[in-house]
Structure formats: structure tokens, C-alpha cells
Design a protein around this motif. Structure first.
Motif, PDB file in Angstrom:
ATOM      1  N   ASN A  27       0.865  -1.187   0.000  1.00  0.00           N
ATOM      2  CA  ASN A  27       0.000   0.000   0.000  1.00  0.00           C
ATOM      3  C   ASN A  27       0.899   1.234   0.000  1.00  0.00           C
ATOM      4  N   PRO A  28       1.085   1.867  -1.150  1.00  0.00           N
ATOM      5  CA  PRO A  28       2.009   3.005  -1.255  1.00  0.00           C
ATOM      6  C   PRO A  28       1.629   4.201  -0.382  1.00  0.00           C
ATOM      7  N   ASP A  29       0.383   4.211   0.116  1.00  0.00           N
ATOM      8  CA  ASP A  29      -0.051   5.328   0.958  1.00  0.00           C
ATOM      9  C   ASP A  29       0.417   5.175   2.410  1.00  0.00           C
ATOM     10  N   GLN A  30       0.895   3.987   2.767  1.00  0.00           N
ATOM     11  CA  GLN A  30       1.378   3.772   4.130  1.00  0.00           C
ATOM     12  C   GLN A  30       2.763   4.394   4.311  1.00  0.00           C
ATOM     13  N   PRO A  31       3.144   4.675   5.558  1.00  0.00           N
ATOM     14  CA  PRO A  31       4.518   5.131   5.822  1.00  0.00           C
ATOM     15  C   PRO A  31       5.512   4.038   5.417  1.00  0.00           C
TER      16      PRO A  31
ATOM     17  N   LEU B 104      15.353 -13.261 -11.106  1.00  0.00           N
ATOM     18  CA  LEU B 104      14.411 -13.265  -9.989  1.00  0.00           C
ATOM     19  C   LEU B 104      14.864 -12.296  -8.902  1.00  0.00           C
ATOM     20  N   LYS B 105      16.154 -12.361  -8.584  1.00  0.00           N
ATOM     21  CA  LYS B 105      16.714 -11.469  -7.577  1.00  0.00           C
ATOM     22  C   LYS B 105      16.613 -10.020  -8.031  1.00  0.00           C
ATOM     23  N   GLY B 106      16.833  -9.794  -9.321  1.00  0.00           N
ATOM     24  CA  GLY B 106      16.750  -8.447  -9.864  1.00  0.00           C
ATOM     25  C   GLY B 106      15.340  -7.880  -9.785  1.00  0.00           C
ATOM     26  N   SER B 107      14.340  -8.743 -10.005  1.00  0.00           N
ATOM     27  CA  SER B 107      12.942  -8.297  -9.925  1.00  0.00           C
ATOM     28  C   SER B 107      12.607  -7.820  -8.516  1.00  0.00           C
ATOM     29  N   GLU B 108      13.114  -8.545  -7.524  1.00  0.00           N
ATOM     30  CA  GLU B 108      12.862  -8.152  -6.136  1.00  0.00           C
ATOM     31  C   GLU B 108      13.527  -6.813  -5.832  1.00  0.00           C
ATOM     32  N   LYS B 109      14.755  -6.643  -6.282  1.00  0.00           N
ATOM     33  CA  LYS B 109      15.468  -5.382  -6.055  1.00  0.00           C
ATOM     34  C   LYS B 109      14.742  -4.215  -6.709  1.00  0.00           C
ATOM     35  N   GLU B 110      14.240  -4.440  -7.920  1.00  0.00           N
ATOM     36  CA  GLU B 110      13.528  -3.379  -8.630  1.00  0.00           C
ATOM     37  C   GLU B 110      12.267  -2.975  -7.878  1.00  0.00           C
ATOM     38  N   PHE B 111      11.573  -3.953  -7.349  1.00  0.00           N
ATOM     39  CA  PHE B 111      10.338  -3.660  -6.619  1.00  0.00           C
ATOM     40  C   PHE B 111      10.644  -2.854  -5.367  1.00  0.00           C
ATOM     41  N   PHE B 112      11.670  -3.252  -4.625  1.00  0.00           N
ATOM     42  CA  PHE B 112      12.021  -2.523  -3.410  1.00  0.00           C
ATOM     43  C   PHE B 112      12.611  -1.151  -3.737  1.00  0.00           C
ATOM     44  N   ALA B 113      13.298  -1.044  -4.857  1.00  0.00           N
ATOM     45  CA  ALA B 113      13.795   0.266  -5.285  1.00  0.00           C
ATOM     46  C   ALA B 113      12.615   1.200  -5.535  1.00  0.00           C
ATOM     47  N   GLU B 114      11.528   0.652  -6.091  1.00  0.00           N
ATOM     48  CA  GLU B 114      10.326   1.451  -6.329  1.00  0.00           C
ATOM     49  C   GLU B 114       9.689   1.879  -5.007  1.00  0.00           C
ATOM     50  N   ILE B 115       9.702   0.990  -4.016  1.00  0.00           N
ATOM     51  CA  ILE B 115       9.176   1.334  -2.686  1.00  0.00           C
ATOM     52  C   ILE B 115       9.947   2.520  -2.113  1.00  0.00           C
ATOM     53  N   PHE B 116      11.282   2.449  -2.187  1.00  0.00           N
ATOM     54  CA  PHE B 116      12.106   3.536  -1.658  1.00  0.00           C
ATOM     55  C   PHE B 116      11.962   4.806  -2.496  1.00  0.00           C
TER      56      PHE B 116
ATOM     57  N   ALA C 285       8.870   6.519  -1.438  1.00  0.00           N
ATOM     58  CA  ALA C 285       9.103   7.177  -0.148  1.00  0.00           C
ATOM     59  C   ALA C 285       9.859   8.484  -0.335  1.00  0.00           C
ATOM     60  N   LYS C 286      10.785   8.503  -1.278  1.00  0.00           N
ATOM     61  CA  LYS C 286      11.520   9.750  -1.556  1.00  0.00           C
ATOM     62  C   LYS C 286      10.569  10.805  -2.130  1.00  0.00           C
ATOM     63  N   THR C 287       9.696  10.376  -3.034  1.00  0.00           N
ATOM     64  CA  THR C 287       8.730  11.297  -3.639  1.00  0.00           C
ATOM     65  C   THR C 287       7.832  11.919  -2.571  1.00  0.00           C
ATOM     66  N   LYS C 288       7.491  11.118  -1.558  1.00  0.00           N
ATOM     67  CA  LYS C 288       6.631  11.616  -0.474  1.00  0.00           C
ATOM     68  C   LYS C 288       7.413  12.428   0.558  1.00  0.00           C
ATOM     69  N   GLY C 289       8.739  12.503   0.384  1.00  0.00           N
ATOM     70  CA  GLY C 289       9.562  13.278   1.299  1.00  0.00           C
ATOM     71  C   GLY C 289       9.932  12.543   2.574  1.00  0.00           C
ATOM     72  N   GLU C 290       9.773  11.214   2.586  1.00  0.00           N
ATOM     73  CA  GLU C 290      10.101  10.428   3.778  1.00  0.00           C
ATOM     74  C   GLU C 290      11.599  10.166   3.899  1.00  0.00           C
ATOM     75  N   ILE C 291      12.283  10.083   2.767  1.00  0.00           N
ATOM     76  CA  ILE C 291      13.722   9.846   2.771  1.00  0.00           C
ATOM     77  C   ILE C 291      14.395  10.823   1.814  1.00  0.00           C
ATOM     78  N   GLU C 292      15.724  10.929   1.944  1.00  0.00           N
ATOM     79  CA  GLU C 292      16.462  11.914   1.161  1.00  0.00           C
ATOM     80  C   GLU C 292      17.385  11.302   0.113  1.00  0.00           C
ATOM     81  N   HIS C 293      17.706  10.041   0.244  1.00  0.00           N
ATOM     82  CA  HIS C 293      18.700   9.430  -0.638  1.00  0.00           C
ATOM     83  C   HIS C 293      18.181   9.251  -2.060  1.00  0.00           C
ATOM     84  N   ASP C 294      19.066   9.470  -3.043  1.00  0.00           N
ATOM     85  CA  ASP C 294      18.674   9.411  -4.454  1.00  0.00           C
ATOM     86  C   ASP C 294      18.848   8.024  -5.069  1.00  0.00           C
ATOM     87  N   ASP C 295      19.883   7.308  -4.681  1.00  0.00           N
ATOM     88  CA  ASP C 295      20.183   6.015  -5.316  1.00  0.00           C
ATOM     89  C   ASP C 295      19.340   4.915  -4.668  1.00  0.00           C
TER      90      ASP C 295
END
Length: 203
Positions: A74-78, A122-134, A137-147
């Protein structure tokens, strides 16, 4: 095609049961054929050798895991709540498939370039999904890191490290008891809290 896919899934189901009870190393293709009452030519039609059957099992487990992760996302969650949710899903699968001891088959698999490529995908797909989560979070201003790709890689490898520690502390021939499992989950959540707080800093 639907019938063929169903037969393939039945073979994977049988392999999972056999691997859990007897281990990958002690299981032969003949064992699985006998369990399912299928001919060996039929079995080899879907899986030309044991390596391909193991990768079929890995793909099944990963795809089921990934589907549930996405369903609960749920992208709306913290960010911290999102990551806690993924930990719960991850550890549910850790418990369910622990006795597969899938890592026993990994070294041989990695000698095959085609199969190694599938595992990396398979491992790459998981990384991509979690990269999207982070990234969200950056778009919402929760974190500052770019990479966010690098952040995702570090986070997933940290979780895997805690899983490995749990296995080492328990002993590879034993199933982690409830206390060991809860200890691992708590450490993963503590790590997540520290990780998320650190991502709020730009220095």
C-alpha cells in the motif's frame, strides 16, 4: 496448453513435498515420477533434468512470495509500515519453505549459465520492486537518498544476513523454534527502523 501447465504445476507440487521430506540431495527424478505416478518421459518432457526442476521450484516459491508482497503493498502507508509488512510476508515464506533447504541445490545451479541467469533475474525483480518502494518514499519526502536501487540492494542483503544468522544459530539440520524465529523477526524490524531513520539524513 492449460492441461500442460497444470501437469507442470503438479510436478512442482510433488517435488516440493519430496524435497521438504527427504531433501534435494536425496531426491531423484525417479522418486518424483513414482510419487506422482507419471512416466519418466512425461516428467522429462517438462523438466529435462533435476536442475531445471529445482529452478521450477524456486520460481514457484518466488512468484508466490512476490505476488503476495505486491498484493499487500500500500504506497499510501509510511515507509516503515510497508517494510514491516514485507518482513511478515518474507518470514511466512521462510517458515513454510524452510525445510526445502533450497540452498543445497544452489551451488550446482550456479554452474549452469542459463539457470544462473534466471536466478539473477528473480533477484533483480525483487530489487527493482524494493527500489520502487524507496523511490515512492523519496517522492513523499520520507527519505532523502537518491540512489534507491543501491538502497534496496543494501536493505535486502541485510535482511538476508539476519536470516542466515538465524539458520547458523539454530543449526542447518534443525527447524528454528518459535523463539529463534521471533528473535529474527524482531531484529529485522529493528534494523528496518534504524535503516529508515538513516535514510532521512543527507550527510
Amino acid at each position: 496448453m492449460i492441461v500442460a501447465d497444470k501437469k507442470r504445476e503438479q510436478i512442482i507440487d510433488g517435488a516440493i513435498k519430496r524435497f521438504i521430506h527427504f531433501g534435494i540431495g536425496k531426491t531423484t527424478m525417479n522418486d518424483i515420477a513414482e510419487d506422482l505416478s507419471v512416466s519418466k518421459p512425461s516428467l522429462y518432457y517438462y523438466f529435462p533434468d533435476k536442475k531445471h526442476l529445482i529452478i521450477g521450484v524456486i520460481e514457484r516459491v518466488f512468484n508466490d512470495f512476490f505476488e503476495l508482497i505486491k498484493k499487500k503493498y500500500n504506497p499510501d502507508q509510511p515507509l516503515e509500515d510497508i517494510l514491516f509488512s514485507t518482513i511478515e510476508v518474507r518470514n511466512t515464506f521462510f517458515q513454510k519453505y524452510y525445510m526445502l533447504r533450497i540452498t543445497e541445490g544452489i551451488p550446482d545451479l550456479l554452474n549452469d549459465d542459463v539457470i544462473k541467469g534466471k536466478l539473477q533475474a528473480l533477484k533483480g525483480s525483487e530489487k527493482e520492486f524494493f527500489a520502487e518502494i524507496f523511490s515512492q518514499a523519496k517522492t513523499k519526502g520520507e527519505i532523502e537518498h537518491d540512489d534507491t536501487a543501491h538502497v534496496a540492494e543494501l536493505y535486502l542483503e541485510s535482511l538476508m544476513g539476519l536470516c542466515t544468522m538465524c539458520i547458523m544459530e539454530t543449526g542447518k539440520d534443525l527447524f528454528p523454534d518459535k523463539k529463534a524465529f521471533n528473535r529474527m523477526t524482531l531484529k529485522q524490524k529493528n534494523l528496518t527502523t534504524i535503516f529508515v531513520r538513516g535514510l532521512r539524513c543527507t550527510d
